[in-house]
Design a protein around this motif. Structure first.
Motif, PDB file in Angstrom:
ATOM      1  N   THR A  18       0.867  -1.162   0.000  1.00 14.72           N
ATOM      2  CA  THR A  18       0.000   0.000   0.000  1.00 14.72           C
ATOM      3  C   THR A  18       0.913   1.224   0.000  1.00 14.72           C
ATOM      4  O   THR A  18       2.119   1.105  -0.190  1.00 14.72           O
ATOM      5  CB  THR A  18      -0.915   0.005   1.229  1.00 14.72           C
ATOM      6  N   SER A  19       0.365   2.375   0.255  1.00 16.21           N
ATOM      7  CA  SER A  19       1.187   3.588   0.226  1.00 16.21           C
ATOM      8  C   SER A  19       2.245   3.598   1.320  1.00 16.21           C
ATOM      9  O   SER A  19       3.355   4.073   1.122  1.00 16.21           O
ATOM     10  CB  SER A  19       0.301   4.827   0.352  1.00 16.21           C
ATOM     11  N   LYS A  20       1.922   3.014   2.495  1.00 18.17           N
ATOM     12  CA  LYS A  20       2.873   3.087   3.601  1.00 18.17           C
ATOM     13  C   LYS A  20       3.050   1.772   4.354  1.00 18.17           C
ATOM     14  O   LYS A  20       3.847   1.709   5.297  1.00 18.17           O
ATOM     15  CB  LYS A  20       2.447   4.179   4.591  1.00 18.17           C
ATOM     16  N   LYS A  55       8.537   3.601   0.017  1.00 19.69           N
ATOM     17  CA  LYS A  55       7.244   4.101   0.484  1.00 19.69           C
ATOM     18  C   LYS A  55       6.834   3.532   1.831  1.00 19.69           C
ATOM     19  O   LYS A  55       6.293   4.249   2.684  1.00 19.69           O
ATOM     20  CB  LYS A  55       6.161   3.785  -0.553  1.00 19.69           C
TER      21      LYS A  55
END
Length: 258
Positions: A18-20, A55
């Protein structure tokens, strides 16, 4: 939230980015998520891949519902020579140590059994969330496996020498409530809440300074001693008998030496 899934060739370990958050899932439920020698290699590779992400700020390690991992595939051990078994343990140690060495925090979502090397894998993570189905332990005494200093270090740092040696001497499995009381788990919830709770904890961690998280991870590692001498992971006499007894579903007949 859009998720990109990268799969290893046999699909038994997945990485969701995911993004993080990097979510690593051990996916072999038919064998209680037991890891073969190849899977340990893939777990190490995927762990490094997640750890090098530009990320991700947190790694979440989990099994399939109801199973974290039973550890190494003992049936595979029965087909190995002593030398091959030693190499397999070195691969396990390499994979487990990856989750200690990655720069970001690692959260283990432990639903169901975390046994043997799977138990040690969970202890290599920075935090563990368990469920009412969680059972933890390292019943290696019935297999002639000689637990090395690195394995014992991870148990001792959480529950102390006396509890750690009792756990390995007896081979008992610790139920969820006792695991929480001993400090093996950081949270204890229901299986249905596990994913949500793990992502919530990851969200709280991600709000902290990245520099702080990296520094704390490094500091924790520097507080621990490292293995300095070679170590045999399996006994040349007891290990073959332990594997044979496991395969034949009987009690092992070990040698009388101590």
């Amino acid at each position: 939230m859009r998720v990109h899934i990268k799969r290893v060739p046999d699909g038994k370990i997945t990485l969701q980015e995911t993004s993080k958050v990097a979510i690593i899932t051990i996916n072999r439920p038919a064998a209680r998520n037991a890891l073969t020698a190849n899977m340990w290699l893939e777990l190490a590779r995927i762990g490094r891949l997640a750890g090098s992400s530009s990320k991700a700020k947190v790694i979440l390690l989990r099994g399939t519902p109801g199973q974290f991992t039973a550890g190494a595939d003992i049936k595979e051990f029965c087909e190995m020579t002593i030398e091959e078994a030693e190499q397999a343990f070195l691969q396990m140690e390499e994979a487990i140590s990856v989750f200690e060495s990655v720069p970001m925090p690692v959260i283990a979502a432990v639903d169901g059994p975390a046994m043997g090397a799977g138990f040690i894998l969970s202890l290599a993570c920075d935090m563990r969330i368990g469920t009412l189905n969680t059972r933890m332990g390292i019943p290696v005494g019935k297999l002639g496996i000689t637990v090395g200093p690195s394995f014992m270090r991870r148990i001792i740092r959480l529950i102390g020498p006396s509890r750690a040696t009792e756990l390995v001497y007896t081979g008992k499995l610790i139920e969820a409530e006792e695991a929480m009381r001993l400090g093996l788990l950081n949270q204890l919830i229901t299986s249905e809440e596990l994913d949500k709770a793990a992502l919530k904890l990851a969200g709280i961690v991600m709000e902290q300074s990245g520099a702080t998280l990296r520094a704390v991870k490094r500091a924790a590692q520097h507080c621990e001693w490292k293995q300095e001498e070679p170590w045999s992971f399996v006994d040349p006499v007891d290990f073959p008998e332990g594997c044979l007894a496991f395969a034949q579903k009987r009690k092992p007949k070990f040698s009388t030496r101590v």
